[in-house]
Write a protein that holds these residues in place. Structure first.
Motif, PDB file in Angstrom:
ATOM      1  N   ASN A   1      -6.851   2.205  -7.350  1.00 29.18           N
ATOM      2  CA  ASN A   1      -6.918   2.760  -7.017  1.00 29.18           C
ATOM      3  C   ASN A   1      -7.836   2.705  -5.852  1.00 29.18           C
ATOM      4  O   ASN A   1      -9.220   2.779  -6.285  1.00 29.18           O
ATOM      5  N   LEU A   2      -7.771   2.685  -4.291  1.00 29.54           N
ATOM      6  CA  LEU A   2      -8.551   2.106  -3.576  1.00 29.54           C
ATOM      7  C   LEU A   2      -9.283   3.119  -2.431  1.00 29.54           C
ATOM      8  O   LEU A   2     -10.250   3.515  -2.493  1.00 29.54           O
ATOM      9  N   HIS A   3      -7.911   4.199  -2.368  1.00 25.27           N
ATOM     10  CA  HIS A   3      -8.388   4.802  -1.275  1.00 25.27           C
ATOM     11  C   HIS A   3      -7.616   6.308  -1.859  1.00 25.27           C
ATOM     12  O   HIS A   3      -7.389   6.427  -3.037  1.00 25.27           O
ATOM     13  N   THR A   4      -7.587   7.890  -0.589  1.00 25.37           N
ATOM     14  CA  THR A   4      -7.670   8.894  -1.322  1.00 25.37           C
ATOM     15  C   THR A   4      -6.154   9.839  -0.708  1.00 25.37           C
ATOM     16  O   THR A   4      -5.541  10.486  -0.953  1.00 25.37           O
ATOM     17  N   GLU A   5      -5.970   8.822   0.652  1.00 26.28           N
ATOM     18  CA  GLU A   5      -4.932   9.294   1.389  1.00 26.28           C
ATOM     19  C   GLU A   5      -4.057   7.591   1.519  1.00 26.28           C
ATOM     20  O   GLU A   5      -4.214   6.456   0.722  1.00 26.28           O
ATOM     21  N   VAL A   6      -3.070   7.493   2.210  1.00 24.78           N
ATOM     22  CA  VAL A   6      -1.831   7.286   2.588  1.00 24.78           C
ATOM     23  C   VAL A   6      -2.801   5.669   2.755  1.00 24.78           C
ATOM     24  O   VAL A   6      -3.471   5.160   3.967  1.00 24.78           O
ATOM     25  N   VAL A   7      -2.670   4.325   2.708  1.00 23.84           N
ATOM     26  CA  VAL A   7      -2.491   2.735   3.161  1.00 23.84           C
ATOM     27  C   VAL A   7      -1.969   2.124   3.896  1.00 23.84           C
ATOM     28  O   VAL A   7      -0.968   2.575   3.502  1.00 23.84           O
ATOM     29  N   THR A   8      -2.424   2.272   5.064  1.00 20.51           N
ATOM     30  CA  THR A   8      -1.620   2.151   6.169  1.00 20.51           C
ATOM     31  C   THR A   8      -1.252   0.423   6.580  1.00 20.51           C
ATOM     32  O   THR A   8      -0.854  -0.102   7.482  1.00 20.51           O
ATOM     33  N   ALA A   9      -2.701   0.176   6.592  1.00 22.37           N
ATOM     34  CA  ALA A   9      -3.209  -1.463   6.731  1.00 22.37           C
ATOM     35  C   ALA A   9      -3.132  -2.152   5.334  1.00 22.37           C
ATOM     36  O   ALA A   9      -4.826  -2.238   5.405  1.00 22.37           O
TER      37      ALA A   9
ATOM     38  N   GLY B   1       0.763  -1.179  -0.088  1.00 26.22           N
ATOM     39  CA  GLY B   1      -0.326   0.238  -0.021  1.00 26.22           C
ATOM     40  C   GLY B   1       0.694   1.375   0.122  1.00 26.22           C
ATOM     41  O   GLY B   1       2.055   1.006   0.009  1.00 26.22           O
ATOM     42  N   GLY B   2       0.310   2.466  -0.984  1.00 28.59           N
ATOM     43  CA  GLY B   2       1.131   3.428  -1.058  1.00 28.59           C
ATOM     44  C   GLY B   2       0.750   4.239  -0.163  1.00 28.59           C
ATOM     45  O   GLY B   2      -0.540   4.486  -0.142  1.00 28.59           O
ATOM     46  N   PRO B   3       1.356   5.587  -0.115  1.00 32.01           N
ATOM     47  CA  PRO B   3       0.771   6.724  -0.015  1.00 32.01           C
ATOM     48  C   PRO B   3      -0.047   8.044  -0.669  1.00 32.01           C
ATOM     49  O   PRO B   3      -0.489   8.955   0.038  1.00 32.01           O
ATOM     50  N   THR B   4      -0.358   7.267  -1.897  1.00 31.80           N
ATOM     51  CA  THR B   4      -1.834   7.865  -2.413  1.00 31.80           C
ATOM     52  C   THR B   4      -3.507   7.293  -2.578  1.00 31.80           C
ATOM     53  O   THR B   4      -4.103   7.049  -3.145  1.00 31.80           O
ATOM     54  N   GLY B   5      -2.913   6.066  -1.672  1.00 31.97           N
ATOM     55  CA  GLY B   5      -4.046   5.907  -2.069  1.00 31.97           C
ATOM     56  C   GLY B   5      -4.259   4.447  -2.866  1.00 31.97           C
ATOM     57  O   GLY B   5      -4.730   3.410  -2.741  1.00 31.97           O
ATOM     58  N   ILE B   6      -3.092   4.464  -3.452  1.00 33.14           N
ATOM     59  CA  ILE B   6      -3.101   3.038  -4.698  1.00 33.14           C
ATOM     60  C   ILE B   6      -2.825   2.105  -3.552  1.00 33.14           C
ATOM     61  O   ILE B   6      -1.094   1.857  -2.923  1.00 33.14           O
ATOM     62  N   VAL B   7      -2.726   0.603  -3.987  1.00 30.66           N
ATOM     63  CA  VAL B   7      -2.557  -0.910  -3.742  1.00 30.66           C
ATOM     64  C   VAL B   7      -2.204  -2.179  -4.736  1.00 30.66           C
ATOM     65  O   VAL B   7      -2.791  -1.034  -5.804  1.00 30.66           O
ATOM     66  N   THR B   8      -1.404  -2.207  -4.901  1.00 29.41           N
ATOM     67  CA  THR B   8      -0.116  -2.296  -5.597  1.00 29.41           C
ATOM     68  C   THR B   8       0.018  -4.203  -5.143  1.00 29.41           C
ATOM     69  O   THR B   8       0.350  -4.978  -4.007  1.00 29.41           O
ATOM     70  N   LEU B   9      -0.422  -5.106  -6.652  1.00 27.97           N
ATOM     71  CA  LEU B   9      -1.088  -6.110  -6.937  1.00 27.97           C
ATOM     72  C   LEU B   9       0.759  -6.371  -7.305  1.00 27.97           C
ATOM     73  O   LEU B   9       0.608  -6.674  -8.423  1.00 27.97           O
ATOM     74  N   TRP B  10       1.466  -8.019  -6.404  1.00 21.73           N
ATOM     75  CA  TRP B  10       3.060  -7.676  -7.411  1.00 21.73           C
ATOM     76  C   TRP B  10       2.847  -9.629  -7.672  1.00 21.73           C
ATOM     77  O   TRP B  10       2.189 -10.311  -6.891  1.00 21.73           O
ATOM     78  N   ASN B  11       2.476  -9.886  -9.180  1.00 20.18           N
ATOM     79  CA  ASN B  11       2.122 -10.908  -9.747  1.00 20.18           C
ATOM     80  C   ASN B  11       2.952 -11.858  -9.761  1.00 20.18           C
ATOM     81  O   ASN B  11       3.913 -11.772  -9.637  1.00 20.18           O
ATOM     82  N   ASP B  12       2.183 -13.002  -9.577  1.00 21.36           N
ATOM     83  CA  ASP B  12       3.811 -14.385  -9.768  1.00 21.36           C
ATOM     84  C   ASP B  12       4.638 -14.009  -8.870  1.00 21.36           C
ATOM     85  O   ASP B  12       6.099 -14.796  -9.706  1.00 21.36           O
ATOM     86  N   MET B  13       4.500 -14.472  -7.791  1.00 21.31           N
ATOM     87  CA  MET B  13       5.731 -13.640  -6.856  1.00 21.31           C
ATOM     88  C   MET B  13       6.457 -15.536  -7.208  1.00 21.31           C
ATOM     89  O   MET B  13       8.160 -14.631  -6.491  1.00 21.31           O
ATOM     90  N   PHE B  14       6.073 -16.581  -7.321  1.00 19.38           N
ATOM     91  CA  PHE B  14       7.274 -17.731  -6.805  1.00 19.38           C
ATOM     92  C   PHE B  14       6.717 -19.157  -8.072  1.00 19.38           C
ATOM     93  O   PHE B  14       6.419 -20.379  -7.911  1.00 19.38           O
ATOM     94  N   ALA B  15       5.852 -17.737  -9.157  1.00 16.09           N
ATOM     95  CA  ALA B  15       5.296 -18.573 -10.363  1.00 16.09           C
ATOM     96  C   ALA B  15       6.010 -19.519 -11.137  1.00 16.09           C
ATOM     97  O   ALA B  15       6.613 -20.909 -11.289  1.00 16.09           O
ATOM     98  N   ASN B  16       7.141 -18.764 -11.102  1.00 16.08           N
ATOM     99  CA  ASN B  16       8.597 -19.844 -11.629  1.00 16.08           C
ATOM    100  C   ASN B  16       9.954 -19.439 -11.211  1.00 16.08           C
ATOM    101  O   ASN B  16      10.580 -17.794 -11.445  1.00 16.08           O
ATOM    102  N   THR B  17      10.052 -20.364 -10.259  1.00 17.81           N
ATOM    103  CA  THR B  17      11.887 -19.900  -9.462  1.00 17.81           C
ATOM    104  C   THR B  17      12.714 -19.940 -10.172  1.00 17.81           C
ATOM    105  O   THR B  17      14.013 -19.355 -10.267  1.00 17.81           O
TER     106      THR B  17
END
Length: 415
Positions: free
Chosen positions: A174-182, A46-62
């Protein structure tokens, strides 16, 4: 940036003496919250502008592709490629191939460039130099393929092997208008996010859109907890934890208010004991309150136990007492309160704590599998034994000018 470290050495069956960076995820802005979703196999930040980032396929191909360039590396290849770029004599067909493979965003570009460069037989230094030429990276790769005498078919096949599931692939919501804290994931596999805008959003990760909003906190959320399969706890600047029933989200939340000794400052952490029907909340001044989920379900919202942890510190340390986080250890039924000191309390008595010096802790984790908890303080990360409270390892992971804002555990003993 977000860095992924290897914590435990399976071959030695022990913690590493020095932690090694496994991945670096480049972000445009600092991330304030971080979690690993096991059900989605995604790292979420979660970032400071309300955006949540999904990092895909973390261990899909190691495993990295094993293909390499068949043409032998020759002296002067880089110089000849450089001349082609400067004179704009790059084969457009080769250039088109590279442009199709390289990501348009700079964030996953460096890892993809490293993969293609290694397939072309380039050294790490050569790849690093190319990475500085941001506007002409495709031209360089196309030119190197030409001076290596690679045919169009061979170059096309080589680039196809460079297309792989990458941790750099990401999606943003883009979920929130301010920093995502939790952040947390509930039992329905929905993403729950809290922000300083005062809203808690329950979202569908696959559809990447919110399902409903839990409102009530006017002054912002700092922490979230899941007390049971359907009991969500949120707290923050409003000083009183609020509890929502996720099975009936339209119902008004219950406010945990203890008139005898209320929280007077913002609540910095709420933890829910998985082995007990208890919720623990702590405010910035060190007041810890214990709430019984069974009483909450029946409509009673007073605390069953209260302790002022600042009174347990030496008198010289009470000035400027400032709690930053709290952690619960299921293996020992204990909690740790983090200020400039770390204090351990057994949950059955909540008295006679054990203290340990550490510095101001900005983030903490509990790793039950390894019976340790991890704290970030300044440029250092420390591993503590949950049983003895002693420091097992200490790692420097950043410079003195930076601090760690969030941590989470990953599979394969990584964090």
């Amino acid at each position: 940036c977000i860095k992924v470290y290897q914590l435990f050495d399976a071959k030695r069956d022990n913690f590493r003496d020095t932690v090694r960076v496994r991945e670096i995820l480049h972000t445009e802005k600092p991330q304030h919250s971080l979690m690993w979703s096991e059900c989605h196999k995604k790292l979420i930040s979660g970032g400071p502008t309300g955006i949540v980032t999904l990092w895909n396929d973390m261990f899909a191909n190691t495993s990295a592709p094993q293909a390499t360039c068949d043409t032998e590396v020759r002296p002067g290849d880089m110089e000849r490629a450089h001349e082609k770029v400067l004179s704009r004599q790059v084969n457009n067909e080769y250039l088109s191939l590279v442009s199709q493979v390289l990501p348009t965003s700079l964030k996953p570009l460096l890892k993809t460039l490293t993969r293609i460069g290694s397939l072309l037989g380039l050294s790490r230094g050569q790849i690093s130099w190319i990475a500085t030429q941001r506007s002409t990276i495709p031209s360089f790769l196309a030119s190197i393929a030409e001076v290596r005498d690679l045919s169009y078919a061979a170059f096309s096949k080589l680039l196809s092997q460079a297309e792989y599931s990458d941790i750099g692939n990401q999606a943003t919501i883009n979920l929130h208008t301010e920093v995502v804290t939790a952040l947390l994931v509930d039992d329905e596999q929905h993403l729950v996010s809290g922000s300083r805008d005062g809203n808690i959003l329950v979202s569908d990760v696959e559809l990447r859109q919110p399902i409903y909003t839990l409102r009530g906190h006017e002054r912002g959320i700092t922490c979230l907890g899941l007390a049971s399969s359907h009991m969500l706890v949120g707290a923050g600047y409003s000083t009183e934890p609020w509890v929502w029933d996720l099975q009936n989200p339209v119902d008004r939340p219950r406010i945990l208010r203890d008139s005898a000794s209320p929280h007077l400052q913002r609540v910095v952490s709420v933890v829910c004991a998985p082995d007990q029907p208890h919720i623990y909340s702590v405010d910035v001044q060190g007041l810890v309150k214990v709430w019984d989920t069974r009483m909450i379900s029946s409509g009673q919202t007073r605390a069953i136990h209260t302790i002022d942890t600042s009174l347990d510190l030496p008198v010289r340390d009470r000035k400027g007492h400032h709690v930053t986080d709290m952690c619960y250890f299921e293996s020992t039924s204990s909690i740790a309160i983090f200020t400039r000191h770390t204090s351990f309390y057994h949950c059955k008595s909540l008295g006679d704590p054990t203290h340990a010096g550490d510095g101001v802790v900005t983030s903490c984790l509990h790793c039950a599998d390894l019976n340790v908890f991890i704290t970030a303080s300044g440029p250092f990360v420390r591993l503590w034994c949950c049983t003895t409270g002693e420091v097992k390892k200490k790692y420097r992971i950043t410079s003195d000018l930076h601090i760690v804002t969030a941590m989470c555990l990953l599979p394969q003993s990584q964090f």
